[in-house]
Design a protein around this motif. Structure first.
Motif, PDB file in Angstrom:
ATOM      1  N   GLU A   8       0.809  -1.221   0.000  1.00  0.00           N
ATOM      2  CA  GLU A   8       0.000   0.000   0.000  1.00  0.00           C
ATOM      3  C   GLU A   8       0.846   1.277   0.000  1.00  0.00           C
ATOM      4  O   GLU A   8       0.299   2.375   0.138  1.00  0.00           O
ATOM      5  N   LEU A  48      -6.858   2.505  -4.420  1.00  0.00           N
ATOM      6  CA  LEU A  48      -7.284   1.544  -3.403  1.00  0.00           C
ATOM      7  C   LEU A  48      -8.122   0.430  -4.030  1.00  0.00           C
ATOM      8  O   LEU A  48      -7.922  -0.756  -3.737  1.00  0.00           O
ATOM      9  N   TYR A  52      -6.994  -3.655  -4.226  1.00  0.00           N
ATOM     10  CA  TYR A  52      -7.779  -4.688  -3.551  1.00  0.00           C
ATOM     11  C   TYR A  52      -8.684  -5.462  -4.510  1.00  0.00           C
ATOM     12  O   TYR A  52      -9.437  -6.314  -4.061  1.00  0.00           O
ATOM     13  N   LYS A  53      -8.577  -5.173  -5.794  1.00  0.00           N
ATOM     14  CA  LYS A  53      -9.452  -5.829  -6.768  1.00  0.00           C
ATOM     15  C   LYS A  53      -9.181  -7.329  -6.845  1.00  0.00           C
ATOM     16  O   LYS A  53     -10.091  -8.135  -6.964  1.00  0.00           O
ATOM     17  N   LEU A  55      -6.470  -9.419  -4.776  1.00  0.00           N
ATOM     18  CA  LEU A  55      -5.334  -9.617  -3.884  1.00  0.00           C
ATOM     19  C   LEU A  55      -4.796 -11.043  -3.998  1.00  0.00           C
ATOM     20  O   LEU A  55      -5.549 -12.007  -4.079  1.00  0.00           O
ATOM     21  N   ARG A  59      -0.985 -11.394   0.124  1.00  0.00           N
ATOM     22  CA  ARG A  59      -1.476 -10.069   0.509  1.00  0.00           C
ATOM     23  C   ARG A  59      -2.720 -10.178   1.381  1.00  0.00           C
ATOM     24  O   ARG A  59      -2.924  -9.376   2.296  1.00  0.00           O
ATOM     25  N   LYS A  60      -3.540 -11.189   1.126  1.00  0.00           N
ATOM     26  CA  LYS A  60      -4.696 -11.405   1.995  1.00  0.00           C
ATOM     27  C   LYS A  60      -4.246 -11.765   3.409  1.00  0.00           C
ATOM     28  O   LYS A  60      -4.872 -11.363   4.391  1.00  0.00           O
ATOM     29  N   VAL A  63      -3.415  -8.519   5.082  1.00  0.00           N
ATOM     30  CA  VAL A  63      -4.614  -7.772   5.469  1.00  0.00           C
ATOM     31  C   VAL A  63      -5.280  -8.423   6.679  1.00  0.00           C
ATOM     32  O   VAL A  63      -5.719  -7.747   7.613  1.00  0.00           O
ATOM     33  N   HIS A 219     -11.330 -10.909   3.528  1.00  0.00           N
ATOM     34  CA  HIS A 219      -9.870 -10.918   3.544  1.00  0.00           C
ATOM     35  C   HIS A 219      -9.303 -11.686   4.730  1.00  0.00           C
ATOM     36  O   HIS A 219      -8.152 -11.472   5.124  1.00  0.00           O
ATOM     37  N   LYS A 269     -14.008  -1.583   1.046  1.00  0.00           N
ATOM     38  CA  LYS A 269     -12.843  -1.490   0.181  1.00  0.00           C
ATOM     39  C   LYS A 269     -11.625  -1.094   1.006  1.00  0.00           C
ATOM     40  O   LYS A 269     -11.644  -0.133   1.763  1.00  0.00           O
ATOM     41  N   GLY A 270     -10.568  -1.880   0.902  1.00  0.00           N
ATOM     42  CA  GLY A 270      -9.368  -1.602   1.689  1.00  0.00           C
ATOM     43  C   GLY A 270      -9.297  -2.397   2.972  1.00  0.00           C
ATOM     44  O   GLY A 270      -8.352  -2.259   3.736  1.00  0.00           O
ATOM     45  N   GLY A 271     -10.301  -3.247   3.231  1.00  0.00           N
ATOM     46  CA  GLY A 271     -10.260  -4.091   4.420  1.00  0.00           C
ATOM     47  C   GLY A 271     -11.115  -3.570   5.566  1.00  0.00           C
ATOM     48  O   GLY A 271     -11.493  -2.399   5.603  1.00  0.00           O
TER      49      GLY A 271
END
Length: 320
Positions: A8, A48, A52-53, A55, A59-60, A63, A219, A269-271
């Motif tokens: 990020e 963003l 996150y489209k 991951l 990366r998950k 998050v 996530h 969006k973004g977690g």
């Protein structure tokens, strides 16, 4: 102040510039930076969404482990009323890595149990980073059995890297305690719902998540071992955790395909850490729908269907 993950960093730069502009405007009221700040906000929102489209599994994992992600205590405070904590395993001690007690969910009496990681250095040490010792699982067994006696649905919130592997925990029967907790999940004649809110690691998670319905936040991750641990065993190199994360199929999407996860709960969006209120509202809605689906079933039917569900696990994976 938002903590940014490694991937990020470009987002951090844009959002940082927007905040600098606003800080300058607050210091000098004659400055008009609204248009510039709005443009940066729009650019950050687009970035963003792109990040996150799709991951990767690793990366998950990042998050799911985000330090600002809402934890068990946050969900209990937000979603439940009249929460009365119950402590101790009536044998050795109280384990702060596991919290639970009586509460009301949408005015329905329930038993809620979960792993608590802590939110700052002191609380993380106090809660042992959510890694439960045997007394934590024995406390969970006690609370689940109590719920079974009084006909209370059980809701578990899973967020642990795994059970604590220390010498004292092994001496006090860690594996037996985990097995007993898993067995109790299979035996209680009341609805049992589990939500993976962050990490679902190894038997420490299974001991809470052998449920009628298992939901995972978008996530979150759920796996027999951490990617780092898997990489250390298979390749003798913990740095191969990205390859391990791919191979473990630990994402909510993978586990839904395999039949281990019954429902995926969308995150903002973004977690979940970027909009905790929205994330908790989504979890609340999912729990309510799952409870409604189970509330009319008799205890013996619940136990039978739950056992059959776990006996059948793996059939989809073999077919694939």
């Amino acid at each position: 102040m938002t903590q940014y993950l490694d991937f990020e960093k470009p987002l951090a730069e844009i959002e940082g510039k927007a905040e600098e502009l606003r800080a300058l405007a607050r210091a000098n009221e004659e400055m008009d930076v609204a248009d510039e700040a709005a443009a940066l906000d729009a650019k950050a929102a687009t970035l963003l969404a792109d990040l996150y489209k799709d991951l990767s599994p690793w990366r998950k994992c990042q998050v799911a482990r985000h330090p600002e992600r809402p934890h068990c205590r946050d969900y209990i405070n937000a979603l439940f009323t009249e929460y009365t904590p119950l402590a101790g395993d009536r044998n050795f001690a109280d384990d702060l890595a596991v919290m639970g007690g009586l509460a009301r969910f949408n005015d329905t009496p329930v038993m809620v149990i979960g792993h608590e990681k802590g939110s700052d250095t002191k609380s993380r040490i106090d809660h042992n980073f959510g890694m439960a010792r045997p007394e934590g699982y024995r406390k969970a067994v006690r609370l689940m059995q109590m719920a079974g006696r009084f006909g209370l649905p059980v809701i578990t919130l899973v967020d642990t890297a795994g059970a604590y592997p220390g010498k004292g925990a092994e001496e006090r029967g860690q594996s037996e305690a985990i097995a007993r907790s898993t067995e109790t999940c299979l035996q209680i004649p009341v609805p049992l719902i589990s939500v993976i809110i962050g990490e679902g690691g190894s038997g420490g998670a299974v001991a809470f998540a052998t449920a009628d319905r298992v939901a995972m936040l978008e996530h979150s991750i759920y796996s027999v071992i951490s990617p780092e641990g898997c990489a250390s065993i298979l390749w003798k190199d913990a740095e191969k955790m990205r390859e391990a994360a791919e191979a473990l199929r630990l994402t909510a999407k993978d586990l839904k395909t395999l039949g281990i996860c019954d429902r995926i709960i969308d995150e903002p969006k973004g977690g979940a850490h970027r909009d905790k209120t929205a994330a908790m509202a989504s979890v609340s809605k999912a729990i309510a729908e799952m409870l409604k689906d189970l509330e009319k079933k008799k205890g013996d039917v619940l136990v039978k269907e739950r056992r059959q569900k776990y006996l059948k696990l793996g059939s989809k994976g073999l077919a694939a």
